[in-house]
Motif scaffolding. Sequence first.
Motif, PDB file in Angstrom:
ATOM      1  N   ILE A  76       0.841  -1.085  -0.042  1.00  0.00           N
ATOM      2  CA  ILE A  76      -0.049   0.130   0.189  1.00  0.00           C
ATOM      3  C   ILE A  76       0.979   1.340  -0.121  1.00  0.00           C
ATOM      4  O   ILE A  76       0.528   2.117  -0.617  1.00  0.00           O
ATOM      5  CB  ILE A  76      -0.963  -0.060   1.406  1.00  0.00           C
ATOM      6  CG1 ILE A  76      -1.984  -1.223   1.250  1.00  0.00           C
ATOM      7  CG2 ILE A  76      -1.631   1.224   1.478  1.00  0.00           C
ATOM      8  CD1 ILE A  76      -3.101  -1.316   2.073  1.00  0.00           C
ATOM      9  N   ALA A  77       1.686   1.200   0.800  1.00  0.00           N
ATOM     10  CA  ALA A  77       2.628   2.507   1.182  1.00  0.00           C
ATOM     11  C   ALA A  77       3.428   2.853  -0.494  1.00  0.00           C
ATOM     12  O   ALA A  77       3.413   3.899  -0.929  1.00  0.00           O
ATOM     13  CB  ALA A  77       3.913   2.365   2.077  1.00  0.00           C
ATOM     14  N   SER A  78       4.089   1.960  -1.056  1.00  0.00           N
ATOM     15  CA  SER A  78       4.804   1.601  -2.327  1.00  0.00           C
ATOM     16  C   SER A  78       3.729   2.449  -3.362  1.00  0.00           C
ATOM     17  O   SER A  78       4.023   3.140  -4.400  1.00  0.00           O
ATOM     18  CB  SER A  78       5.621   0.867  -2.606  1.00  0.00           C
ATOM     19  OG  SER A  78       6.498   0.681  -1.873  1.00  0.00           O
ATOM     20  N   GLY A  79       2.570   1.583  -3.144  1.00  0.00           N
ATOM     21  CA  GLY A  79       1.307   1.858  -4.038  1.00  0.00           C
ATOM     22  C   GLY A  79       0.863   3.121  -4.210  1.00  0.00           C
ATOM     23  O   GLY A  79       0.871   3.756  -5.176  1.00  0.00           O
ATOM     24  N   ALA A  80       0.704   3.845  -3.004  1.00  0.00           N
ATOM     25  CA  ALA A  80       0.221   5.065  -3.193  1.00  0.00           C
ATOM     26  C   ALA A  80       1.376   5.925  -3.576  1.00  0.00           C
ATOM     27  O   ALA A  80       0.980   6.947  -4.375  1.00  0.00           O
ATOM     28  CB  ALA A  80       0.026   5.531  -1.488  1.00  0.00           C
ATOM     29  N   LEU A  81       2.542   5.679  -3.375  1.00  0.00           N
ATOM     30  CA  LEU A  81       3.519   6.495  -3.780  1.00  0.00           C
ATOM     31  C   LEU A  81       3.543   6.455  -5.470  1.00  0.00           C
ATOM     32  O   LEU A  81       3.688   7.402  -6.101  1.00  0.00           O
ATOM     33  CB  LEU A  81       4.970   6.000  -3.556  1.00  0.00           C
ATOM     34  CG  LEU A  81       6.144   6.844  -4.159  1.00  0.00           C
ATOM     35  CD1 LEU A  81       6.334   8.397  -3.745  1.00  0.00           C
ATOM     36  CD2 LEU A  81       7.414   6.356  -3.581  1.00  0.00           C
ATOM     37  N   LEU A  82       3.311   5.183  -6.043  1.00  0.00           N
ATOM     38  CA  LEU A  82       3.299   4.994  -7.505  1.00  0.00           C
ATOM     39  C   LEU A  82       2.031   5.887  -7.961  1.00  0.00           C
ATOM     40  O   LEU A  82       2.161   6.648  -9.066  1.00  0.00           O
ATOM     41  CB  LEU A  82       3.010   3.560  -7.729  1.00  0.00           C
ATOM     42  CG  LEU A  82       3.218   3.347  -9.155  1.00  0.00           C
ATOM     43  CD1 LEU A  82       3.816   1.665  -9.477  1.00  0.00           C
ATOM     44  CD2 LEU A  82       2.005   3.136  -9.924  1.00  0.00           C
ATOM     45  N   VAL A  83       0.802   5.862  -7.394  1.00  0.00           N
ATOM     46  CA  VAL A  83      -0.309   6.574  -7.876  1.00  0.00           C
ATOM     47  C   VAL A  83       0.002   7.994  -7.863  1.00  0.00           C
ATOM     48  O   VAL A  83      -0.454   8.846  -8.715  1.00  0.00           O
ATOM     49  CB  VAL A  83      -1.304   6.364  -6.814  1.00  0.00           C
ATOM     50  CG1 VAL A  83      -2.681   7.340  -7.467  1.00  0.00           C
ATOM     51  CG2 VAL A  83      -1.849   4.785  -7.101  1.00  0.00           C
ATOM     52  N   MET A  84       0.883   8.575  -6.747  1.00  0.00           N
ATOM     53  CA  MET A  84       1.080  10.046  -6.801  1.00  0.00           C
ATOM     54  C   MET A  84       2.006  10.569  -7.731  1.00  0.00           C
ATOM     55  O   MET A  84       1.855  11.403  -8.411  1.00  0.00           O
ATOM     56  CB  MET A  84       1.439  10.293  -5.438  1.00  0.00           C
ATOM     57  CG  MET A  84       0.334  10.248  -4.264  1.00  0.00           C
ATOM     58  SD  MET A  84       0.979  10.811  -2.366  1.00  0.00           S
ATOM     59  CE  MET A  84       2.270   9.534  -2.331  1.00  0.00           C
ATOM     60  N   VAL A  85       2.945   9.521  -7.866  1.00  0.00           N
ATOM     61  CA  VAL A  85       4.230  10.069  -9.068  1.00  0.00           C
ATOM     62  C   VAL A  85       3.513   9.842 -10.183  1.00  0.00           C
ATOM     63  O   VAL A  85       3.723  10.936 -11.047  1.00  0.00           O
ATOM     64  CB  VAL A  85       5.395   9.276  -8.612  1.00  0.00           C
ATOM     65  CG1 VAL A  85       6.276   9.325  -9.821  1.00  0.00           C
ATOM     66  CG2 VAL A  85       5.952   9.437  -7.465  1.00  0.00           C
ATOM     67  N   CYS A  86       2.756   8.961 -10.529  1.00  0.00           N
ATOM     68  CA  CYS A  86       2.206   8.611 -11.993  1.00  0.00           C
ATOM     69  C   CYS A  86       1.000   9.753 -12.272  1.00  0.00           C
ATOM     70  O   CYS A  86       0.681  10.313 -13.458  1.00  0.00           O
ATOM     71  CB  CYS A  86       1.785   7.413 -12.261  1.00  0.00           C
ATOM     72  SG  CYS A  86       3.290   6.107 -12.140  1.00  0.00           S
ATOM     73  N   GLY A  87       0.099   9.751 -11.176  1.00  0.00           N
ATOM     74  CA  GLY A  87      -1.278  10.596 -11.565  1.00  0.00           C
ATOM     75  C   GLY A  87      -1.461  11.679 -10.993  1.00  0.00           C
ATOM     76  O   GLY A  87      -2.419  12.520 -11.710  1.00  0.00           O
ATOM     77  N   LEU A  88      -0.440  12.321 -10.183  1.00  0.00           N
ATOM     78  CA  LEU A  88      -0.712  13.752  -9.628  1.00  0.00           C
ATOM     79  C   LEU A  88      -0.075  14.956 -10.314  1.00  0.00           C
ATOM     80  O   LEU A  88      -0.425  15.904 -10.108  1.00  0.00           O
ATOM     81  CB  LEU A  88      -0.593  13.706  -8.193  1.00  0.00           C
ATOM     82  CG  LEU A  88      -1.539  13.077  -7.244  1.00  0.00           C
ATOM     83  CD1 LEU A  88      -1.170  13.180  -5.784  1.00  0.00           C
ATOM     84  CD2 LEU A  88      -2.802  13.566  -7.435  1.00  0.00           C
ATOM     85  N   PRO A  89       1.074  14.859 -10.923  1.00  0.00           N
ATOM     86  CA  PRO A  89       1.770  15.875 -11.482  1.00  0.00           C
ATOM     87  C   PRO A  89       0.964  16.827 -12.307  1.00  0.00           C
ATOM     88  O   PRO A  89       1.157  18.121 -12.267  1.00  0.00           O
ATOM     89  CB  PRO A  89       3.039  15.293 -12.360  1.00  0.00           C
ATOM     90  CG  PRO A  89       2.885  13.948 -11.718  1.00  0.00           C
ATOM     91  CD  PRO A  89       1.660  13.274 -11.200  1.00  0.00           C
ATOM     92  N   TRP A  90       0.012  16.403 -13.031  1.00  0.00           N
ATOM     93  CA  TRP A  90      -0.849  17.293 -13.792  1.00  0.00           C
ATOM     94  C   TRP A  90      -1.604  18.028 -12.975  1.00  0.00           C
ATOM     95  O   TRP A  90      -1.913  19.427 -12.911  1.00  0.00           O
ATOM     96  CB  TRP A  90      -1.776  16.752 -14.970  1.00  0.00           C
ATOM     97  CG  TRP A  90      -2.570  17.617 -15.655  1.00  0.00           C
ATOM     98  CD1 TRP A  90      -2.439  18.423 -16.566  1.00  0.00           C
ATOM     99  CD2 TRP A  90      -3.984  17.809 -15.453  1.00  0.00           C
ATOM    100  NE1 TRP A  90      -3.571  19.291 -16.918  1.00  0.00           N
ATOM    101  CE2 TRP A  90      -4.654  18.670 -16.174  1.00  0.00           C
ATOM    102  CE3 TRP A  90      -4.980  17.108 -14.483  1.00  0.00           C
ATOM    103  CZ2 TRP A  90      -5.845  19.121 -16.400  1.00  0.00           C
ATOM    104  CZ3 TRP A  90      -6.210  17.470 -14.506  1.00  0.00           C
ATOM    105  CH2 TRP A  90      -6.674  18.279 -15.355  1.00  0.00           C
ATOM    106  N   TYR A  91      -2.373  17.473 -11.800  1.00  0.00           N
ATOM    107  CA  TYR A  91      -3.278  18.104 -11.115  1.00  0.00           C
ATOM    108  C   TYR A  91      -2.510  19.243 -10.375  1.00  0.00           C
ATOM    109  O   TYR A  91      -3.073  20.606 -10.082  1.00  0.00           O
ATOM    110  CB  TYR A  91      -3.733  17.172 -10.025  1.00  0.00           C
ATOM    111  CG  TYR A  91      -4.955  16.087 -10.564  1.00  0.00           C
ATOM    112  CD1 TYR A  91      -6.113  16.519 -10.505  1.00  0.00           C
ATOM    113  CD2 TYR A  91      -4.483  14.896 -11.070  1.00  0.00           C
ATOM    114  CE1 TYR A  91      -7.070  15.575 -11.090  1.00  0.00           C
ATOM    115  CE2 TYR A  91      -5.405  14.097 -11.488  1.00  0.00           C
ATOM    116  CZ  TYR A  91      -6.820  14.589 -11.563  1.00  0.00           C
ATOM    117  OH  TYR A  91      -7.635  13.577 -12.108  1.00  0.00           O
ATOM    118  N   VAL A  92      -1.432  18.915  -9.770  1.00  0.00           N
ATOM    119  CA  VAL A  92      -0.517  19.914  -9.006  1.00  0.00           C
ATOM    120  C   VAL A  92      -0.332  21.141  -9.661  1.00  0.00           C
ATOM    121  O   VAL A  92      -0.204  22.225  -9.608  1.00  0.00           O
ATOM    122  CB  VAL A  92       0.683  19.163  -8.490  1.00  0.00           C
ATOM    123  CG1 VAL A  92       1.622  20.188  -7.789  1.00  0.00           C
ATOM    124  CG2 VAL A  92       0.403  17.896  -7.399  1.00  0.00           C
TER     125      VAL A  92
END
Length: 849
Positions: free
Chosen positions: A401-417
């Motif tokens: 879960i921890a590494s998965g959450a990091l993967l989701v953030m790194v892959c999915g959040l740059p555009w949102y930010v």
Amino acid sequence: MGLFVESVLHPPWRGFALCLLGAVSLLGLMSHQPHFAGTLWLGIVALWLTVLGLLDGLALGKEDTSPAVPLLRRPSAKVGTGGWVFVIASLVLLPTLGAFGLSDPWETHYGEVAREILARDDWISLWWAQDNWFWSKPILIFWLEALSMGLLGVNIHPGGNPAHPEWAIRFPHYVLAIAALLSVYLLVARVWSKRTGVLCALVLLSSPYFFLISHQAITDLPLVTLMTISVCLLTMGLTESHHEKVRMYRVGPWRLSGQHMLIGAVSFLVLPQILYLASRNITLGASGFGFHTDTFLYGSAGNSGLPGNPVHQIMQPVYRAWAYQPIAQAFYWLLAFAILVWRLTKVRDNQSLYMYGFYLCCALGLMAKGLPGVLLPGLISLFYLLVARRWSLLLDGRLRIASGALLVMVCGLPWYVAMHIRHGSGFLDRILVHDHLNRLASGVHGDTGTIQYFIEQLGVGLFPWVAFVPAAIGYAIIRVGRLERAAAPRARLQDHVLLVWGLWLVCGFVLFSAMVTKFHHYAFPVVPPAAFLTGITVDRLLAKESVPWKRRDWLALGVLGVGCILCVTAVSGWFGQVRGAIPVSIPVEERGDYVLLHAWNPWIVAGVLILALVCFVIAYKQLRALSTSTSETPLTHIAALIVGAVLLAFVGRDLSWITDSRPAGYERLMWLFIYRYERPWPTQFDYRPILTGFSIVLVSALGLALFKKLRSVALYGFVGVALCFAVWSLDVYLIDVGAHWTQRNLIKRYYALRKGPEEPIVSWQMNWKGETFYTGNRLPAFLDARNKDVEKWFATHQDRRVFVVLEPSRLGSFKRMIRRPVMEHSTLDDCNKFLLVSVDGAQRPMPTS
């Protein structure tokens, strides 16, 4: 000296040097102004070099000395079963993918936003013609469509009149649909059998929701296909042993594994985002290198000040400090990416690979549709742990879960930010509050309704497989009820897989039924689990395979398909005109029951039925030798088939009838994905006979399946008719009717009729987006007839011919306003939603009150 050369040329340094070269090249291409021809293709090459260099530098699996399994078969090897799934799906989905125009307003709406990405050279801030910033949908669909248009050379410039942009717009959605079908096949073939996997994939392929929406470039297809792939990976991760080590494969001189694929996929997704952010503060051009703060364009590229478009302005982000600049964001994400890659290099077992793949698809789902792309898979996982009582997976850390959450953030959040830093809280208020929470709680556009709303849509959207859905749900409940009591390990594995997909069916239906905002296509996420369970149930009804299939068996299956087509055609001809198209020469008031009054001669019907019967006999004699009787209780089979036949008869009646209130039966298929259901139906199309033919033949097949000796042949015929229905829907129905939900033909006619750019086209009191996409937004858009700009514009264009695209209901008011003869260049039989007219030497309009 020798030691120095050896250390410099050591494979890790060689790989990282290649990675750096590719990254610098890609950054240079992104920063260069102006761009030159082939930039996107060169960028793809540079990205490949970057990722391959990174994988080579990481030296994954170098310490693994186990023999590698050849990944690719010999060139002479036969096509595998999965290959045939790909071929069949492509033959159904691909031929007419771009044969009809983009449907207004959703396809043209998203296509126009993607076109502006290329025209404005801005892959962060989205622009929507006549509506300024576009903040209501995440970025994935626009990036996919923009990349496809750019790589395939679609003319995206204002007034460019692009040729066949539909293929480019829809092609990424075809790829996602194929990926979802293959994922379902591979999972089911691994847990059940290849035949079961093929059936599940074909059920999903031939469900109207799936094959119709796969031809619509809207956000729901990426969400559902990515969720399908993610749940397949989740299922594998939840049921795989953590002792199963990653296997190495050999491709020529290279040794590869799933670890390479995972890190490569993450790199392909993340590195372009990081490098593009860095390029926003750098400019390379004729004047050399420039370093500056981030700025971006407000307005439509090439259309500054055109009526309906604002004058161009150069904007700066809301948060302007250097700590928030894109290059700083790129640095932060690069650090997070490095940590993530380091974590992924530690993966040694297949279970972890599947879980990380699941998180990667969730990240893409977040980029495709927002929170539903993460929340729904998360709910499925949580309820699985709760129902199966497998909390050890969580406590032992095997869910990552921890590494998965990091993967989701790194892959999915740059555009949102990046969007939040550029546009501030207004962006988050729109996309999270208005388009997520308000759609759920208070209603935004669309319909409202009770739980019955989506039950009605699923009846049509799963036709004809809705016949097996009750039996499929009952079978899944029985299997899940004995979750830990199955004796055989394979049976226990199947029970857990059924639990995961059953939970998806329940969670999806409850979630979307609870939403206040409802569109017919909002039930689409329920279709993959329903098709999954249905395919397994149909396989249980079929006799067990006892001997391998031979070439003549496949020929017999083809003969059976021909018989099914003949039978559908004959039954349709008995009820009326099979084609369903009324000649446009027939006046509208006389069309009524035209197709029902032009049935075939009974002798022709009888002859075609005899040919169909001959085909059935030939197929039966060959196919019956392939199977033995099943070990299931015949009573359960009979009950499932009787209930299915009755249910299918009612749904088939609804599809082939016309009632006093809309929709007519044949309209229901179109309503699965369109917007504004009250828009009129084109009166020259009446598909009651052919839909009646499909319904009667399908119900008859279920009736024949009641007899055990005929069951296998009847069910194979059912599958064949379902595929024929999909082909007819895409190659006949959608092409006929789709022309009335698009402006493509009218805009093409305008470009053919005009003498040059000095004869402009005007959009009059409408905002459907087809008029903007197909003209590159190079048209004055007058949304309000009382606007003083209308009078001013027509005054400056009174000595030239002006074309106007408008809705038929607006034609009368337009004629009164223009006070001159108006020439119509289209009819309601060409397109019953929009008209193309022209005015020669248009005078100034009458003064408005």
